[in-house]
Design an enzyme around this catalytic site. Structure first.
Site, PDB file in Angstrom:
ATOM      1  N   HIS A  40       0.832  -1.205   0.000  1.00  0.00           N
ATOM      2  CA  HIS A  40       0.000   0.000   0.000  1.00  0.00           C
ATOM      3  C   HIS A  40       0.868   1.257   0.000  1.00  0.00           C
ATOM      4  O   HIS A  40       0.569   2.234  -0.700  1.00  0.00           O
ATOM      5  CB  HIS A  40      -0.920  -0.031   1.227  1.00  0.00           C
ATOM      6  CG  HIS A  40      -1.723   1.215   1.407  1.00  0.00           C
ATOM      7  ND1 HIS A  40      -1.414   2.170   2.353  1.00  0.00           N
ATOM      8  CD2 HIS A  40      -2.813   1.693   0.746  1.00  0.00           C
ATOM      9  CE1 HIS A  40      -2.273   3.157   2.283  1.00  0.00           C
ATOM     10  NE2 HIS A  40      -3.137   2.902   1.328  1.00  0.00           N
ATOM     11  N   GLU A  43       2.105   1.836  -3.459  1.00  0.00           N
ATOM     12  CA  GLU A  43       1.066   2.407  -4.322  1.00  0.00           C
ATOM     13  C   GLU A  43       0.996   3.927  -4.157  1.00  0.00           C
ATOM     14  O   GLU A  43       0.872   4.667  -5.135  1.00  0.00           O
ATOM     15  CB  GLU A  43      -0.278   1.760  -3.993  1.00  0.00           C
ATOM     16  CG  GLU A  43      -1.471   2.391  -4.667  1.00  0.00           C
ATOM     17  CD  GLU A  43      -2.609   2.633  -3.687  1.00  0.00           C
ATOM     18  OE1 GLU A  43      -3.155   3.756  -3.683  1.00  0.00           O
ATOM     19  OE2 GLU A  43      -2.947   1.706  -2.923  1.00  0.00           O
ATOM     20  N   HIS A  44       1.090   4.400  -2.908  1.00  0.00           N
ATOM     21  CA  HIS A  44       1.089   5.846  -2.664  1.00  0.00           C
ATOM     22  C   HIS A  44       2.316   6.504  -3.296  1.00  0.00           C
ATOM     23  O   HIS A  44       2.220   7.572  -3.908  1.00  0.00           O
ATOM     24  CB  HIS A  44       1.087   6.122  -1.162  1.00  0.00           C
ATOM     25  CG  HIS A  44      -0.262   6.124  -0.535  1.00  0.00           C
ATOM     26  ND1 HIS A  44      -0.806   7.220   0.085  1.00  0.00           N
ATOM     27  CD2 HIS A  44      -1.202   5.145  -0.437  1.00  0.00           C
ATOM     28  CE1 HIS A  44      -2.011   6.926   0.544  1.00  0.00           C
ATOM     29  NE2 HIS A  44      -2.270   5.669   0.248  1.00  0.00           N
ATOM     30  N   GLU A 113       4.640  11.179   2.586  1.00  0.00           N
ATOM     31  CA  GLU A 113       3.576  10.190   2.362  1.00  0.00           C
ATOM     32  C   GLU A 113       3.391   9.279   3.571  1.00  0.00           C
ATOM     33  O   GLU A 113       2.282   8.805   3.819  1.00  0.00           O
ATOM     34  CB  GLU A 113       3.891   9.359   1.111  1.00  0.00           C
ATOM     35  CG  GLU A 113       2.658   8.832   0.411  1.00  0.00           C
ATOM     36  CD  GLU A 113       1.704   9.922  -0.034  1.00  0.00           C
ATOM     37  OE1 GLU A 113       0.487   9.637  -0.135  1.00  0.00           O
ATOM     38  OE2 GLU A 113       2.157  11.065  -0.283  1.00  0.00           O
ATOM     39  N   GLU A 120      -4.246   8.059   7.478  1.00  0.00           N
ATOM     40  CA  GLU A 120      -5.233   7.119   6.925  1.00  0.00           C
ATOM     41  C   GLU A 120      -5.490   5.966   7.894  1.00  0.00           C
ATOM     42  O   GLU A 120      -6.643   5.553   8.101  1.00  0.00           O
ATOM     43  CB  GLU A 120      -4.723   6.583   5.579  1.00  0.00           C
ATOM     44  CG  GLU A 120      -5.702   5.696   4.845  1.00  0.00           C
ATOM     45  CD  GLU A 120      -5.166   5.215   3.501  1.00  0.00           C
ATOM     46  OE1 GLU A 120      -5.887   4.468   2.818  1.00  0.00           O
ATOM     47  OE2 GLU A 120      -4.022   5.571   3.139  1.00  0.00           O
TER      48      GLU A 120
END
Length: 413
Positions: A40, A43-44, A113, A120
């Site tokens: 994940h 992906e960011h 990030e 998140e």
């Protein structure tokens, strides 16, 4: 392609736009324990800059032509995709190929990030009807990659470096794991040529197969002073490659998939026990879950849990032909209406190719849905009950909810 990259397209006449992307069979379940969350994170980071484009240039390249670009990570796939007009198909594939192959994982951008992802994770923990499904997954598949969260734990995400990110790419972004899919106003030969130019130089090194899934079940109960008591129950179900997967989907639809489903009618319409209640199936390459969720007041949680178990047992005996016919119609309509979008078409192409290494004709899928009988749905429910194994997650004012052994005893009674 010769190196193992697969390319699949579907032209949709009459459209002026297309959806395309790169799907990589590298998701949460392909991580080692110390890597949990890295797919994940990767992906960011794909949108944070490459060897030739800054983060802003990546966004501008697509948005300057009116398109959009995005990505997601699941337990078995990471996808990078865009929707654009037909004259910009080549540009979009070039940008996506760039972010997949040439991300630089700048140290400053990693820290930026990292903070976003930690926010998140915090947001997910503050959302009861999100976090309960992570707990349910972990309870169903404990101490296994398939049971871990996609976001990963905050303490691990806080330590990832560019070496961790590039290492996962080296391990998992092998050509045999890469699918280029496109649908809409696309020309297959053009996509193949572009894919060859972008990915043809890669050498396939093979990858280690993920740890097989083993459903175990159990209970996760977290008491907290919330407005609602959240209840999620899961049973072992069919994986994508299991021919019973369509039976599972039809059962879930008839049991709790809409306003006419018996669980919705009994729990909400007749007894007013909850606002939200549903059943759904989730399938993986070698496993699946039938999941039931509801939110209710703490004083009603006991009745709601017991009602759910009783309705599940009743379905094994008296599901009607009309209920199953309605569920078949809902499933087919949802499938066919969804595929009017090129984004859904491209997603379907990639997903089916990843599962079966072919794309079954739509007619074949419809035939399999139509072949599910009332007896099949009843037998599926009976197997759920007879296995007497479940995963239970409870969150909120749940002190009055039955204990896990009481639930399984009620199932077996």
């Amino acid at each position: 392609m010769a190196n193992g990259v697969r390319v699949v397209t579907e032209n949709m006449p009459g459209l002026a736009s297309a959806s395309l992307g790169v799907w990589v069979t590298a998701g949460g379940r392909h991580e080692r324990l110390e890597q949990n969350g890295v797919a994940h994170f990767l992906e960011h980071m794909a949108f944070k800059g490459t060897k030739t484009r800054s983060a802003l240039q990546i966004a501008e390249a697509i948005e300057d032509v009116g398109g959009y670009i995005n990505a997601y990570t699941s337990r078995e796939i990471t996808a990078y995709y865009a929707r654009i007009l037909k004259e910009d198909v080549g540009l979009a594939l070039d940008v996506i190929g760039d972010i997949v192959l040439n991300s630089i994982f700048d140290a400053h951008e990693i820290e930026v990030e990292r903070h976003v992802i930690l926010q998140e994770i915090g947001q997910a923990h503050d959302t009861p009807d999100d976090v309960i499904f992570d707990w349910l997954q972990e309870t169903a598949f404990p101490d296994q990659p398939l049971g871990r969260t996609i976001l990963g734990p905050a303490e691990r995400v806080s330590t990832f470096t560019n070496t961790d990110l590039s290492g996962f790419v080296d391990e998992r972004y092998s050509p045999s794991n890469i699918i280029v899919a496109a649908a809409g106003a696309v020309d297959h030969d053009e996509i193949v040529r572009k894919a060859e130019a972008l990915f043809g130089h890669l050498s396939d090194h093979g990858v280690v197969a993920p740890e097989p899934a083993a459903f175990q079940g159990g209970e996760c109960r977290v008491e907290k002073d919330l407005e609602q008591a959240h209840f999620a129950l899961a049973f072992e179900s069919a994986g994508y490659r299991d021919p019973r997967v369509y039976t599972a989907q039809i059962f879930a639809t008839a049991f709790g998939g809409g306003m006419s489903s018996r669980l919705f009618q009994e729990a909400r319409e007749k007894r007013g026990l909850c606002y939200t209640v549903f059943a759904q199936t989730g399938a993986y390459s070698d496993a699946g879950l039938l999941t039931i969720y509801a939110g209710t007041g703490g004083e009603d949680i006991n009745e709601l849990v017991n009602l759910t178990v009783d309705e599940l047992k009743r379905a094994a005996d008296d599901f009607s032909a009309a209920e199953i016919a309605r569920a078949r119609a809902q499933l087919k309509a949802g499938l066919l209406m969804g595929l009017e979008s090129p984004s859904s078409r491209a997603e379907r192409l990639a997903r089916l190719l990843a599962i079966w290494d072919r794309v079954p004709p739509l007619e074949e899928t419809v035939e399999q849905i139509d072949a599910v009988t009332t007896g099949d749905a009843r037998a599926y429910a009976a197997r759920l009950v007879e296995q007497s194994r479940a995963a239970l997650a409870l969150y909120g004012p749940v002190s009055q909810a039955p204990a896990f052994d009481q639930l399984t005893a009620r199932l077996a009674a």
